[in-house]
Write an enzyme that holds these catalytic residues in place. Structure first.
Site, PDB file in Angstrom:
ATOM      1  CD  GLU A 149       4.566   8.770 -15.276  1.00  0.00           C
ATOM      2  OE1 GLU A 149       4.299   7.580 -14.987  1.00  0.00           O
ATOM      3  OE2 GLU A 149       3.736   9.536 -15.802  1.00  0.00           O
ATOM      4  N   GLY A 189     -20.398   7.472 -31.237  1.00  0.00           N
ATOM      5  CA  GLY A 189     -21.237   7.125 -30.077  1.00  0.00           C
ATOM      6  C   GLY A 189     -21.210   5.658 -29.725  1.00  0.00           C
ATOM      7  NE  ARG A 200     -21.971   5.835 -38.458  1.00  0.00           N
ATOM      8  CZ  ARG A 200     -23.204   5.792 -37.970  1.00  0.00           C
ATOM      9  NH1 ARG A 200     -23.940   4.684 -38.085  1.00  0.00           N
ATOM     10  NH2 ARG A 200     -23.720   6.838 -37.342  1.00  0.00           N
ATOM     11  N   PRO A 235       0.817  -1.225   0.000  1.00  0.00           N
ATOM     12  CG  PRO A 235      -0.926  -1.598   1.531  1.00  0.00           C
ATOM     13  CD  PRO A 235       0.360  -2.184   1.030  1.00  0.00           C
ATOM     14  CD  GLN A 270     -13.139  11.226 -31.001  1.00  0.00           C
ATOM     15  OE1 GLN A 270     -13.200  10.859 -29.829  1.00  0.00           O
ATOM     16  NE2 GLN A 270     -13.817  12.255 -31.465  1.00  0.00           N
ATOM     17  CB  ILE A 271     -12.483   5.503 -35.495  1.00  0.00           C
ATOM     18  CG1 ILE A 271     -11.201   6.298 -35.806  1.00  0.00           C
ATOM     19  CG2 ILE A 271     -13.026   4.793 -36.734  1.00  0.00           C
ATOM     20  CD1 ILE A 271      -9.998   5.452 -36.174  1.00  0.00           C
ATOM     21  CD  GLU A 315       4.731  -7.125 -15.262  1.00  0.00           C
ATOM     22  OE1 GLU A 315       5.828  -7.272 -15.829  1.00  0.00           O
ATOM     23  OE2 GLU A 315       3.862  -8.010 -15.203  1.00  0.00           O
ATOM     24  N   GLY A 316       5.945  -1.258 -13.613  1.00  0.00           N
ATOM     25  CA  GLY A 316       6.704  -0.028 -13.828  1.00  0.00           C
ATOM     26  C   GLY A 316       5.903   0.922 -14.694  1.00  0.00           C
TER      27      GLY A 316
HETATM   28  C1  LIG Z   1      -4.386  -4.015 -11.964  1.00  0.00           C
HETATM   29  C2  LIG Z   1      -3.040  -4.007 -11.304  1.00  0.00           C
HETATM   30  C3  LIG Z   1      -2.333  -5.193 -11.184  1.00  0.00           C
HETATM   31  C4  LIG Z   1      -1.094  -5.195 -10.537  1.00  0.00           C
HETATM   32  N1  LIG Z   1      -0.419  -6.392 -10.381  1.00  0.00           N
HETATM   33  C5  LIG Z   1       0.702  -6.420  -9.606  1.00  0.00           C
HETATM   34  C6  LIG Z   1       1.324  -7.665  -9.278  1.00  0.00           C
HETATM   35  O1  LIG Z   1       0.904  -8.746  -9.722  1.00  0.00           O
HETATM   36  N2  LIG Z   1       2.388  -7.655  -8.419  1.00  0.00           N
HETATM   37  C7  LIG Z   1       2.896  -6.494  -7.900  1.00  0.00           C
HETATM   38  O2  LIG Z   1       3.852  -6.559  -7.142  1.00  0.00           O
HETATM   39  N3  LIG Z   1       2.337  -5.294  -8.226  1.00  0.00           N
HETATM   40  C8  LIG Z   1       1.257  -5.235  -9.053  1.00  0.00           C
HETATM   41  N4  LIG Z   1       0.660  -4.027  -9.349  1.00  0.00           N
HETATM   42  C9  LIG Z   1       1.221  -2.802  -8.805  1.00  0.00           C
HETATM   43  C10 LIG Z   1       1.861  -1.897  -9.850  1.00  0.00           C
HETATM   44  O3  LIG Z   1       3.039  -2.474 -10.339  1.00  0.00           O
HETATM   45  C11 LIG Z   1       2.065  -0.520  -9.201  1.00  0.00           C
HETATM   46  O4  LIG Z   1       0.768   0.050  -9.044  1.00  0.00           O
HETATM   47  C12 LIG Z   1       2.952   0.379 -10.031  1.00  0.00           C
HETATM   48  O5  LIG Z   1       4.274  -0.105 -10.049  1.00  0.00           O
HETATM   49  C13 LIG Z   1       2.958   1.822  -9.499  1.00  0.00           C
HETATM   50  O6  LIG Z   1       3.129   1.866  -8.120  1.00  0.00           O
HETATM   51  P1  LIG Z   1       2.121   2.737  -7.226  1.00  0.00           P
HETATM   52  O7  LIG Z   1       0.744   2.340  -7.603  1.00  0.00           O
HETATM   53  O8  LIG Z   1       2.501   2.591  -5.807  1.00  0.00           O
HETATM   54  O9  LIG Z   1       2.347   4.214  -7.707  1.00  0.00           O
HETATM   55  P2  LIG Z   1       3.463   5.231  -7.134  1.00  0.00           P
HETATM   56  O10 LIG Z   1       4.776   4.567  -7.130  1.00  0.00           O
HETATM   57  O11 LIG Z   1       2.950   5.807  -5.873  1.00  0.00           O
HETATM   58  O12 LIG Z   1       3.438   6.321  -8.280  1.00  0.00           O
HETATM   59  C14 LIG Z   1       2.447   7.339  -8.357  1.00  0.00           C
HETATM   60  C15 LIG Z   1       2.800   8.232  -9.534  1.00  0.00           C
HETATM   61  O13 LIG Z   1       4.080   8.831  -9.311  1.00  0.00           O
HETATM   62  C16 LIG Z   1       4.949   8.535 -10.394  1.00  0.00           C
HETATM   63  N5  LIG Z   1       6.338   8.363  -9.924  1.00  0.00           N
HETATM   64  C17 LIG Z   1       6.793   7.594  -8.908  1.00  0.00           C
HETATM   65  N6  LIG Z   1       8.120   7.670  -8.812  1.00  0.00           N
HETATM   66  C18 LIG Z   1       8.529   8.493  -9.801  1.00  0.00           C
HETATM   67  C19 LIG Z   1       9.794   8.957 -10.248  1.00  0.00           C
HETATM   68  N7  LIG Z   1      10.940   8.574  -9.669  1.00  0.00           N
HETATM   69  N8  LIG Z   1       9.852   9.818 -11.303  1.00  0.00           N
HETATM   70  C20 LIG Z   1       8.704  10.202 -11.930  1.00  0.00           C
HETATM   71  N9  LIG Z   1       7.471   9.799 -11.543  1.00  0.00           N
HETATM   72  C21 LIG Z   1       7.386   8.938 -10.506  1.00  0.00           C
HETATM   73  C22 LIG Z   1       4.410   7.247 -10.993  1.00  0.00           C
HETATM   74  O14 LIG Z   1       4.833   7.074 -12.329  1.00  0.00           O
HETATM   75  C23 LIG Z   1       2.917   7.465 -10.864  1.00  0.00           C
HETATM   76  O15 LIG Z   1       2.466   8.273 -11.918  1.00  0.00           O
HETATM   77  C24 LIG Z   1      -0.558  -3.991 -10.035  1.00  0.00           C
HETATM   78  C25 LIG Z   1      -1.271  -2.796 -10.188  1.00  0.00           C
HETATM   79  C26 LIG Z   1      -2.498  -2.793 -10.801  1.00  0.00           C
HETATM   80  C27 LIG Z   1      -3.254  -1.485 -10.910  1.00  0.00           C
END
Ligand SMILES: Cc1cc2nc3c(=O)[nH]c(=O)nc-3n(C[C@H](O)[C@H](O)[C@H](O)COP(=O)(O)OP(=O)(O)OC[C@H]3O[C@@H](n4cnc5c(N)ncnc54)[C@H](O)[C@@H]3O)c2cc1C
Length: 389
Positions: free
Chosen positions: A375, A348, A272, A132, A344-345, A371-372
């Site tokens: 950013e 509605g 269309r 979290p 868009q294409i 997975e990252g």
């Molecule tokens: C549907 C779903 C499935 C997922 N599945 C998995 C899973 O199987 N296992 C797992 O471990 N995780 C999983 N995740 C987690 C996911 O990998 C993270 O949500 C993601 O890596 C971003 O972390 P965060 O949500 O804490 O965002 P944060 O790290 O809090 O980032 C918030 C914002 O700040 C930006 N930010 C943060 N640091 C920087 C920086 N240094 N420079 C610029 N911008 C930055 C981010 O790009 C983002 O826009 C899942 C998430 C979702 C939504």
């Protein structure tokens, strides 16, 4: 048509691509909208994908896998994701985030116990790094693993775990030495039937709704020493190495969504009519199609390049971080671009659940986040180019 003709696809590659395409068309397409709507996990089709060898494509047959190469994996994944990104992410996590880590860092007994059932599709695997209060910045994780004799005691809450509600085995990362930050992280293999392991809140999601995502809670969950993956403090390196592979999977997922969006748009633009002509004859529409097609083919090249880099790295310590991150960044932004253009294409009707482009639009977004984030990909790519840590 996708332009794969110039690629040296073997008969085996064509066979798995066609098998995945047939399976997706015949078994997934009829249920995709229904499972998206209900959010139910598609266990039956995932089990069938396991029987077809799709859940451990690159794992050697000796460990229950299909024993194929990385190109075979991305070809199959693209076809599944073209029809349904939810099935695709379950497949991608199982193959890349779970199996790949154990193949690379597991001991022989760990491979026998934790890899074989998951690679063969008999059980489902998950990867749990995020918490979290710790996502992009894994070094701040708050979960703890404390050694107690021949065991570790795991405590804390993980979040956003793909397949968390259904996985039988999880690769999970815990802090063993908080002072060392990311160098104090250790990886563990956890069986879901261990006392102290509890599945937490299931996440209600915008897209990929048929893939189950949840929290995982560890309350004095004891695992034996032999469940530690790698050495103490190796966890961050393992997590990042595994993400190199995972990002190729997410890039393939994005490519599938982009292609589905494009093909639906092309068909609609041909049929269309407005102002007495097909909408495809308006330059405002046809140029969108041209941009979609160009980005799709560029994504494909980046993905195949990354797949080949991964394939060539096998048996060596060589990383392919740059290839994987560039593919993931470009393909995920292409998926969002194409899904946005597709709605868009369609005008509605594109906003209606009666056509799948609405689902593609919701599904595309996640590829820019997990997975990252985009950013973080830009950070990885620019640091690599600048020679920074
Ligand atoms: C549907 C779903 C499935 C997922 N599945 C998995 C899973 O199987 N296992 C797992 O471990 N995780 C999983 N995740 C987690 C996911 O990998 C993270 O949500 C993601 O890596 C971003 O972390 P965060 O949500 O804490 O965002 P944060 O790290 O809090 O980032 C918030 C914002 O700040 C930006 N930010 C943060 N640091 C920087 C920086 N240094 N420079 C610029 N911008 C930055 C981010 O790009 C983002 O826009 C899942 C998430 C979702 C939504």
């Amino acid at each position: 048509m996708s332009d794969t003709a110039l690629f040296p696809l073997t008969d085996e590659h064509k066979m798995i691509r066609d098998a995945a395409r047939d399976f997706a068309t015949n078994e997934i397409a009829p249920i995709a909208a229904e499972f998206d709507e209900s959010g139910e996990f598609p266990l039956k089709t995932i089990k069938k994908m396991g029987e077809m060898g799709f859940m451990g494509i690159e794992v050697p047959e000796a460990y229950g896998g299909a024993g194929m190469d990385t190109l075979a994996y991305v070809l199959a994944l693209e076809e599944i994701c073209k029809v349904d990104a939810s099935h695709g992410v379950i497949m991608s996590v199982n193959n890349s985030l779970y199996c790949h880590g154990i193949m690379n860092f597991g001991t022989e007994p760990q491979k026998q116990k934790f890899l074989t059932p998951v690679a063969s599709g008999k059980a489902i695997g998950a990867y749990s790094l995020t918490e979290p209060m710790s996502g992009s910045d894994a070094g701040t994780m708050r979960t703890r693993a404390v050694r107690d004799g021949e065991e570790y005691v795991l405590n804390g809450r993980k979040s956003w775990v793909t397949s968390g509600p259904v996985a039988e085995y999880i690769v999970a990362f815990f802090m063993t030495d908080p002072e060392k930050k990311h160098k104090g992280i250790t990886a563990f293999l956890v069986e879901a039937d261990r006392p102290g392991f509890v599945r937490g809140k299931k996440e209600p999601k915008l897209g990929i709704r048929a893939s189950a995502t949840s929290e995982l809670v560890f309350e004095d969950c004891r695992v034996p020493l032999e469940n530690r993956l790698g050495e103490e403090g190796d966890g961050f390196k393992i997590a990042m190495t595994v993400l190199d592979a995972g990002r190729i999977g997410i890039a393939s997922q994005a490519l599938g969504i982009a292609e589905a969006s494009y093909e639906a748009s092309l068909a609609y633009a041909r049929e269309r009519e407005a102002f007495g002509q097909k909408i495809g004859e308006f330059q405002g529409i046809s140029f969108k199609l041209a941009d979609m097609k160009t980005r799709i083919e560029a994504s494909r090249l980046l993905i195949y390049n990354a797949a080949m880099a991964k394939q060539q790295s096998k048996g060596t310590a060589k990383r392919y971080t740059l290839q994987s991150s560039t593919a993931k960044l470009f393909a995920s932004e292409t998926a969002m671009f194409c899904a946005h253009a597709a709605v868009q294409i369609h005008g509605g009707i594109g906003y209606s659940k009666e056509v799948p482009v609405e689902r593609y639009f919701r599904d595309a977004k996640i590829t820019e986040i997990y997975e990252g984030t985009s950013e973080i990909q830009r950070l990885v790519i620019s640091r690599s180019e600048l020679g920074l840590r």
